[in-house]
Scaffold this active site. Structure first.
Site, PDB file in Angstrom:
ATOM      1  N   ASP A 163       0.864  -1.173   0.000  1.00 36.48           N
ATOM      2  CA  ASP A 163       0.000   0.000   0.000  1.00 36.48           C
ATOM      3  C   ASP A 163       0.907   1.232   0.000  1.00 36.48           C
ATOM      4  O   ASP A 163       2.107   1.142   0.259  1.00 36.48           O
ATOM      5  CB  ASP A 163      -0.879  -0.034   1.264  1.00 36.48           C
ATOM      6  CG  ASP A 163      -1.768   1.188   1.380  1.00 36.48           C
ATOM      7  OD1 ASP A 163      -2.310   1.618   0.349  1.00 36.48           O
ATOM      8  OD2 ASP A 163      -1.908   1.711   2.491  1.00 36.48           O
ATOM      9  N   GLU A 190      -9.594  13.769   6.606  1.00 36.93           N
ATOM     10  CA  GLU A 190     -10.725  14.550   7.079  1.00 36.93           C
ATOM     11  C   GLU A 190     -10.336  15.406   8.277  1.00 36.93           C
ATOM     12  O   GLU A 190     -10.737  16.568   8.393  1.00 36.93           O
ATOM     13  CB  GLU A 190     -11.894  13.623   7.425  1.00 36.93           C
ATOM     14  CG  GLU A 190     -13.199  14.346   7.605  1.00 36.93           C
ATOM     15  CD  GLU A 190     -14.389  13.418   7.450  1.00 36.93           C
ATOM     16  OE1 GLU A 190     -14.527  12.511   8.282  1.00 36.93           O
ATOM     17  OE2 GLU A 190     -15.173  13.605   6.503  1.00 36.93           O
ATOM     18  N   ARG A 228      -2.470  15.053  -2.749  1.00 39.67           N
ATOM     19  CA  ARG A 228      -3.752  14.368  -2.562  1.00 39.67           C
ATOM     20  C   ARG A 228      -4.856  15.414  -2.663  1.00 39.67           C
ATOM     21  O   ARG A 228      -4.987  16.272  -1.789  1.00 39.67           O
ATOM     22  CB  ARG A 228      -3.797  13.687  -1.197  1.00 39.67           C
ATOM     23  CG  ARG A 228      -2.861  12.519  -1.058  1.00 39.67           C
ATOM     24  CD  ARG A 228      -2.767  12.075   0.377  1.00 39.67           C
ATOM     25  NE  ARG A 228      -4.003  11.520   0.880  1.00 39.67           N
ATOM     26  CZ  ARG A 228      -4.317  10.224   0.822  1.00 39.67           C
ATOM     27  NH1 ARG A 228      -3.502   9.378   0.267  1.00 39.67           N
ATOM     28  NH2 ARG A 228      -5.446   9.785   1.325  1.00 39.67           N
TER      29      ARG A 228
END
EC number: 7.6.2.1
Length: 1173
Positions: A397, A490, A580
C-alpha cells in the site's frame, strides 16, 4: 413470513424467543431456540474430552498414525523384532509435548471464558434494573451500561445521558483502533426512553439481518407504535467495545453470545503453509515409498534364503512349520518395524521448536523496535519464518505504508485562484484566532488576508463547506477542542478550516454548530450521505438559518467531474500537481425537490434487502448538477528510509508493486520519490498495455484452434527492447483484466437510471469470447507486469488489491508478501503468502490480520534480508542434516540383513534405537536450526544478492534430499563394514576374541554418535558456547547412559529388558576397537572435509568479495545522467539530503566544454570505498 426470512427481536419479552417458530433441531428430535444465549465457549476441551479429543486430533497427522500402527505391529509376537518401548517412548514424548502445549492453551481459554461470562451488568427485569451475569443475558433484554463498561452483546442504542443520545465507544478489542467512535440512538427513542418506567414499557419489534461477521454493516428496522424506523451500524454498539466519555446509556440486546459479530469473526482463518512444509511432506512420502520397497526386497531375500539355507540347516529349526513365503511375509512387517526410523517421528516437533525460536528472535530484535511509539516488531505466527527468505514479489500500500499518513494542508484552489506558496520563510500567525491549533503551519499569508477581509464570498463558502461537510466528532478537553476523525485526511481539512476562522464546535443528530469568523451559527442537518469506497465522496444536506436548503459535497476528482453542472467553472484544478486532492462543490435545492427526494430516501432507508444499493440510487439522484467551489491539496510525506529500503530489496531481485487508491499522478510521483521508478525507466501506461494485450490476443486468434490452445511454449517477451520498464495502470482499466462483477452492477445501475451503457460488439477484438481467452488474457497481463522492474496500480479498490495478488500467486507460483496499514489492506494481506501489518495512523485492523507486524516500512529490509534469510538457511540446513542422520542410522540394519539371513535382526541395542533421536543426536542439530549464521546481519544487508538462493529454493529441494540420502547410504556402509571387517579375525589383549554381536553393536553405535556429532560440527558456520556444549554433552550423555544400562546392577532388576550386561566396559577397554572407531569416523568425515575445502577454495558459491566487487561496479556504472525527465514535487520527500546543493551549483545543467573529458574523480556521486570484510 418474516420470521422465516429475518430474525425478530421483541423488547422486554424473553418468552418470545422460545416460541415454536423460533425452535430448531440440534440432536435427533431435541429442539432449542435458534437465538444464542450470551454465554460463550471458546475452549476446545473439558476434563472428560481432553484425552480422547486431543489424541484424535494428533492421530489425524499421518506420521503419528504411522507410528501408532508400528506400535500395534510390535505387539504381535510373530512379527515383532523390536521391543514395544522402542516406538512407544518417542511416540509418547511427541504426543505428550504437543498435548501439554494444547492443554496450556486451552486452560488459558477456560480462564478467559469464565472471566467474561461472569462479568456483571444491569438488566431490566420485573420493571427494575437488576445486576446479572453476562451469561444470563438474553436476546430482547434491556440493559444499562455506564462509563468504562464493556458491552456484553450486540446492542441497539436506545438512549444515553449525552445530548441526542450520543455515545462514545472504544473499539480496540474489535478492530484494534484506539480512537473513539460515536454511536447515536434514534431520535424517537432518545425522547421517549430515558426513565426506568418508560424503558420497562418499551415493546418494539426489531426485524434485522441474520447474524453475520461483517463489522462494517448492519441492516434492520424497528416497528414501534405503528411506525417504522431504519436501523444501521451507527445505532449499534457491538460486543467487544467499551463505553467511553458517556456516563450512562441504555440498549436492547439484538444478538447474544455466539451470534455476535465479534464471535462470528472468531472463525478459523485460512491456514498458510510454506513451500518447505509442502516439500517436506512430499519427502516424507518419498521416504515411506523407499521404506516399503526396501522391506519388500528384504522380505523376498528372506524367502529365498529360507528355501536355500534356512530350511536345510537343522540347527536353525525353530519348531514352526511355516512356508518360505509366509516367513517372507512376516519378515516384511518385521523390517517395517526395524527400518521405521527412516520416517522421522521427531521431525515435526523439532521444526515447530525452531520456528518458535525464530519468532522470538524477531520479537526481541531491538533494531526493529520503534521507540517513538514504543512499538516492537511482532511475529504473530510461528509457521512462516523460513518463507520470509523466499519472497519474490512485494505488494505494498502507499498511504501510511510508504508514507507517514500524517496529513498537512498545503494548498487550495478557490474559484480558479491557487493559494499555498511554499517559498515563503515565515509561517502565518494565527494568534488572532482563539480556536487555532498551535501545531498547524501554513506559509501563504495572502489566504488569511483574503479571509479576514470577508470580501471574497467563494473563499468564505469554501471554508464553510470544510467545517460542515464531514463526520468528525469533537470533544472539549481542558478548554481545547479535540477532533476525532474517521481518517487523517478529514481531520486535516477540518483543522485547516478551524485555523482559518471556520471552527466546528458541536453536532447533534439533526444540527451542526460552527463558528464563522467568531460568529456562532447552527445549521439543521436534513441528510448525511456518507462516504464509501464505491461512492468516493460524501455529501451533507443542510437547512440554513434563513430557510435555504443547500447540499455540500466533497470527493475524488474522478467522481465529482461526472456530476458537475454544465455551467460550473474552474474544472481544471491542480492539473499538474501531484498532491492528494479533493474537490469541493455545492448545490442549492428547492423545498419541493427536497421533499420529493426525502420520501424516496425514507423508503430506501427502511428497505430490508439491498438497502445499500437502494440508498446509492437515491444518492445519485440528488448529487447531480453540482457547482464547483474549489479543491484542497494535502501532503503526506515519505517515511524515513523508504527509498533506501526499496533500493536494497530491488538488488535482492525482489519486485515491488505499489497498489494504491490515489490518482495516477500522485502514485507516479511517489514512485519517483521512493526510488521505485527511476529516470532511465520506460513507463508504460494503461492504454499502451491494453494495445499490447489486444495485439497478443489477436495473434492468438489467428492461429489454428488446436495449435493455439494446446501448444506449450515460452511466450515471447512484451518488451523485447533493451532497458528497464515500469507499468502504471488504473483500477478502471484493471477491471477489464480481472473481469470483476462491478461492471455488471454498473450496467444494472445505469439501466435503472434509464441510461444505456455502451455495449461492446462481439467482433470487438479487445473482448474475450470465452473463459479460456479470459484466462490467457490474465496470464498475458501477469507475464507483462512481471517483465517490468516496477508496477504501480492506482485507483484500485481493496478487492482489486487482493485480486492482483491472487493473479501473481496463481500464474507465477511465486512467494508473495503484502504490506499495508489500514482496513482496506486486510484482504490483500490475507491473500498473500505472508501478510505484514504496519501499526500506523489508520488503526490496527491490518496488524490484527497480519502474520508479522512492525511500525515502519524500513524494517521490512531487516525482516527479509536478515531474519528471513537466516531462518531459511537454518531450516534448510536442519532438514538436510536431519534426513542424513536418520538414513545413516537406519540403513546399517539394511547392510546387516545380508549377514543374518534377512531375519529382521537389529544391528544395535534396543535402548540405543529408542534414545538415538531423542537424546543422542537431537540437540546439536536443533541449535544449528536456531542459531546458525553464514554471515552476520550487517553483511546480509550490505550484500542483498545473498538473498537469491532462497528465491531459487536452492538450499532445500529434491536434489539436496537425494544428496542427503546418498550421504547417509555412504556413511551407513562405512559404519557397518569397517567394524565388520575389523571383527572378522580379532584377538583381544587377554587372548579372547571380542568379535561378538553385542560388541559389534557397541562399536557401530559409538562410531555413529561420533560421526553424526562431528558432522554437524563441520556444518556449523556460527560457533557459540551453546553449540560446543551441545556437541560434547550429546557424546557424554551417550556414554553415560550406555555404561548405566550395560551395568550388572540394572540387569539384576530388569533381566529381560537390559541384556547387554558388561558389554560396553568389556569392548571399549580394547585399544583395537578404539582404533576401529577412529578409522570409521575418519573415513566417513574425510570426503565431507575434502568437498568443503574444494567449495571454499576452488568453487565458491557465495563469495563475499565477489558481491563486494559487484557492489562497487554497480555504484560506478550509475553516474548522474543528463537530459532525463525527473518528476519531483512537495507531495512526498524523504528526510535524507536532497539535490538542492547540486541544482544550485549549476553542475547538472551547465554544458561542459566539448574538449574537456570527464574525470572519474569529478563524478557527482561519491562512491564510498568498500569496507574490508
Amino acid at each position: 413470513c418474516l420470521p422465516f426470512l429475518f430474525p425478530e427481536v421483541k423488547a422486554n419479552d424473553r418468552a418470545f424467543c422460545n416460541l415454536p417458530e423460533f425452535q430448531k433441531k440440534y440432536l435427533l428430535c431435541l429442539k432449542k431456540s435458534k437465538y444464542a444465549g450470551n454465554g460463550i465457549k471458546t475452549y476446545k476441551y473439558n476434563a472428560l474430552t481432553f484425552i480422547p479429543l486431543n489424541l484424535f486430533e494428533q492421530f489425524k497427522r499421518a506420521a503419528n498414525l504411522y507410528f501408532l500402527a508400528l506400535l500395534v505391529l510390535q505387539i504381535i509376537p510373530e512379527i515383532t523384532t523390536l521391543p514395544w518401548y522402542t516406538t512407544l517412548v518417542p511416540l509418547v514424548l511427541v504426543l505428550g509435548i504437543t498435548a501439554i502445549k494444547d492443554l496450556v492453551d486451552d486452560l488459558a481459554r477456560h480462564r478467559m471464558d469464565n472471566e467474561i461470562n461472569n462479568r456483571k451488568c444491569e438488566v431490566l427485569l420485573d420493571g427494575r434494573f437488576q445486576v446479572s451475569k453476562w451469561m444470563n443475558i438474553h436476546v430482547g433484554d434491556v440493559v444499562r451500561l455506564k462509563k468504562n463498561d464493556h458491552i456484553p452483546a450486540d446492542i441497539l442504542l436506545l438512549s444515553s445521558s449525552n445530548p441526542n443520545s450520543l455515545c462514545y465507544v472504544e473499539t480496540a478489542e474489535l478492530d484494534g483502533e484506539t480512537n473513539l467512535k460515536f454511536k447515536m440512538g434514534l431520535k424517537v427513542t432518545d425522547e421517549r426512553l430515558q426513565e426506568e418506567g418508560q424503558l420497562a414499557q418499551f415493546d418494539a419489534m426489531i426485524v434485522c439481518e441474520e447474524p453475520n461477521n461483517r463489522l462494517d454493516k448492519f441492516t434492520g428496522t424497528m416497528r414501534w407504535r405503528k411506525e417504522r424506523f431504519p436501523l444501521d451500524l451507527d445505532n449499534m454498539m457491538l460486543r467487544g467495545c467499551r463505553i467511553r466519555n458517556t456516563d450512562e446509556c441504555h440498549g436492547l440486546v439484538i444478538f447474544a453470545g455466539a451470534d455476535t459479530k465479534i464471535m462470528r469473526n472468531g472463525g478459523k482463518t485460512r491456514f498458510k503453509r510454506t513451500k518447505i512444509d509442502e516439500l517436506m511432506n512430499y519427502m516424507v512420502y518419498t521416504i515411506f515409498v523407499i521404506l516399503v520397497l526396501l522391506c519388500a526386497g528384504l522380505a523376498i531375500g528372506n524367502t529365498f534364503w529360507y528355501e536355500e539355507v534356512g530350511s536345510k540347516a537343522w540347527y536353525l529349526y525353530d519348531g514352526k512349520d511355516q512356508t518360505a513365503s509366509y516367513r517372507g511375509f512376516l519378515s516384511f512387517w518385521g523390517y517395517i518395524i526395524v527400518l521405521n526410523t527412516m520416517v522421522p517421528i521427531s521431525l515435526y516437533v523439532s521444526v515447530e521448536v525452531i520456528r518458535l525460536g525464530q519468532s522470538k528472535f524477531i520479537n526481541w530484535d531491538l533494531q526493529m523496535y520503534y521507540q517513538e511509539k514504543d512499538t516492537p516488531a511482532k511475529a504473530r505466527t510461528t509457521t512462516l519464518n523460513e518463507q520470509l527468505g523466499q519472497i519474490e514479489y512485494i505488494f505494498s500500500d502507499k498511504t501510511g505504508t510508504l508514507t507517514q499518513n500524517i496529513m498537512a494542508f498545503k494548498k487550495c484552489t478557490i474559484a480558479g485562484h491557487t493559494f499555498g506558496k511554499t517559498h515563503l520563510l515565515h509561517p502565518v500567525d494565527f494568534t488572532w484566532n482563539k480556536y487555532a491549533d498551535r501545531k498547524f503551519e501554513y506559509l501563504d499569508h495572502s489566504l488569511v488576508v483574503c479571509i479576514r477581509s470577508k470580501k471574497d464570498k467563494d473563499t468564505l463558502e469554501f471554508f464553510k463547506l470544510l467545517s460542515l461537510c464531514h463526520t468528525v466528532m469533537v470533544e472539549q478537553k481542558e478548554d481545547e477542542l479535540v477532533y476525532q476523525a474517521a481518517s487523517p485526511d478529514e481531520g486535516a481539512l477540518v483543522t485547516a478550516a478551524r485555523n482559518f476562522g471556520f471552527v466546528f464546535l458541536s453536532r447533534t443528530q439533526d444540527t451542526i454548530t460552527i463558528s464563522e469568523m467568531d460568529q456562532e451559527m447552527t445549521y439543521e442537518v436534513l441528510a448525511l450521505l456518507d462516504f464509501n469506497s464505491d461512492r468516493k465522496r460524501m455529501s451533507i444536506i443542510l437547512r440554513f438559518p434563513d430557510g435555504r436548503i443547500r447540499l455540500y459535497c466533497k470527493g475524488a476528482d474522478t467522481v465529482i467531474y461526472e456530476r458537475l453542472s454544465p455551467n460550473s467553472k474552474h474544472k481544471e484544478i491542480f492539473a499538474n500537481e501531484t498532491l492528494r486532492t479533493l474537490c469541493l462543490c455545492y448545490k442549492d435545492i428547492s423545498k419541493q425537490e427536497f421533499d420529493a427526494w426525502a420520501k424516496k430516501h425514507k423508503a430506501a432507508s427502511v428497505a430490508m434487502s439491498n438497502r445499500e444499493a437502494a440508498l446509492d440510487r437515491v444518492y445519485e439522484q440528488i448529487e447531480s448538477n453540482l457547482m464547483m467551489i474549489g479543491a484542497t491539496a494535502i501532503e503526506d510525506k515519505l517515511q524515513d528510509g523508504v527509498p533506501e529500503t526499496i533500493a536494497k530489496l530491488a538488488k535482492a531481485d525482489i519486485k515491488i508493486w505499489v497498489l494504491t487508491g490515489d490518482k495516477k499522478e500522485t502514485a507516479e510521483n511517489i514512485g519517483y520519490s521512493c526510488k521505485l521508478l527511476s529516470d532511465d525507466m520506460q513507463i508504460h501506461y494503461g492504454e499502451d498495455v491494453n494495445e499490447k494485450l489486444r495485439i497478443r490476443q489477436a495473434n492468438r486468434r489467428d492461429q489454428p484452434p488446436a495449435f493455439g490452445r494446446t501448444r506449450k511454449k515460452v511466450p515471447d517477451p512484451f518488451f523485447p527492447e533493451p532497458g528497464r520498464n515500469a507499468l502504471i495502470i488504473t483500477g478502471g482499466w484493471l477491471n477489464e483484466i480481472l473481469y470483476e462483477k462491478k461492471k455488471k452492477r454498473r450496467r444494472l445501475r445505469l439501466k435503472r437510471l434509464g441510461k444505456r451503457p455502451a455495449s461492446a460488439t462481439p467482433q470487438d477484438a479487445a473482448q474475450p469470447i470465452d473463459d479460456w481467452e479470459k484466462e490467457t488474457r490474465q496470464v498475458d497481463f501477469v507475464n507483462m507486469a512481471c517483465e517490468c522492474e516496477a508496477v504501480i496500480c492506482c485507483r484500485v479498490t481493496p478487492k482489486q488489491k487482493a485480486n492482483v495478488v491472487s493473479l501473481v500467486k496463481k500464474y507465477k507460483k511465486a512467494v508473495t508478501l503484502s504490506i499495508g496499514d489500514g482496513a482496506n489492506d486486510v484482504n490483500m494481506i490475507k491473500t498473500a503468502d505472508i501478510g505484514v501489518g504496519i501499526s500506523g495512523q489508520e488503526g490496527m485492523q491490518a496488524v490484527m490480520s497480519s502474520d508479522y507486524a512492525f511500525a515502519q516500512f524500513r524494517y521490512l529490509e531487516r525482516l527479509l534480508l536478515v531474519h528471513g534469510r537466516w531462518s531459511y538457511i537454518r531450516m534448510c540446513k536442519f532438514l538436510r542434516f536431519f534426513f542424513f542422520k536418520n538414513f545413516a542410522f537406519t540403513l546399517v540394519h539394511f547392510w546387516y540383513s545380508f549377514f543374518n539371513g534377512f531375519s529382521a535382526q537389529v544391528a544395535y541395542e534396543d535402548w540405543f534405537i529408542t534414545l538415538y533421536n531423542v537424546m543422542y543426536s537431537s540437540l546439536p542439530v536443533l541449535l544449528v536450526g536456531l542459531l546458525d549464521q553464514d554471515v552476520n546481519d550487517k553483511l546480509s544487508r550490505k550484500f542483498p544478492k545473498l538473498y537469491l538462493p532462497g528465491q531459487q529454493g536452492a538450499l532445500f529441494n529434491y536434489k539436496n534430499f537425494f544428496i542427503s540420502l546418498f550421504h547417509g547410504i555412504f556413511t551407513s556402509l562405512v559404519i557397518f563394514f569397517i567394524p565388520y571387517g575389523a571383527f572378522l579375525q580379532t584377538m583381544g589383549q587377554n587372548g579372547e576374541a571380542p568379535s561378538d554381536y553385542q560388541s559389534l553393536a557397541v562399536v557401530m553405535a559409538s562410531s555413529l554418535i561420533f560421526t553424526v556429532n562431528m558432522q554437524i560440527s563441520l556444518e556449523t558456520s556460527y560457533w557459540t558456547f551453546v553449540n560446543c556444549f551441545a556437541v560434547l554433552c550429546s557424546i557424554a550423555i551417550y556414554f553415560g547412559i550406555m555404561f548405566d544400562i550395560h551395568s550388572a546392577g540394572i540387569h539384576v532388576i530388569f533381566p529381560s529388558t537390559f541384556t547387554f550386561t558388561g558389554v560396553a566396559s568389556n569392548a571399549l577397554r580394547q585399544p583395537y576397537l578404539w582404533l576401529t572407531i577412529i578409522l570409521t569416523v575418519g573415513i566417513t568425515l574425510l570426503p565431507v572435509i575434502c568437498i568443503q575445502f574444494l567449495y571454499k577454495t576452488i568453487w565458491p558459491s557465495r563469495n563475499r568479495k565477489k558481491y563486494e566487487m559487484e557492489e562497487v561496479e554497480e555504484e560506478k556504472s550509475t553516474p548522474f545522467q543528463r537530459g532525463r525527465r525527473s518528476r519531483r514535487s512537495a507531495y512526498a520527500f524523504s528526510h535524507s539530503r536532497g539535490y538542492a546543493d547540486l541544482i544550485a551549483s549549476g553542475r547538472s545543467i551547465r554544458r561542459r566544454p566539448a574538449t574537456a573529458r570527464p574525470n572519474p574523480r569529478d563524478s557527482i556521486r561519491e562512491i564510498p570505498q568498500a569496507e574490508n570484510i
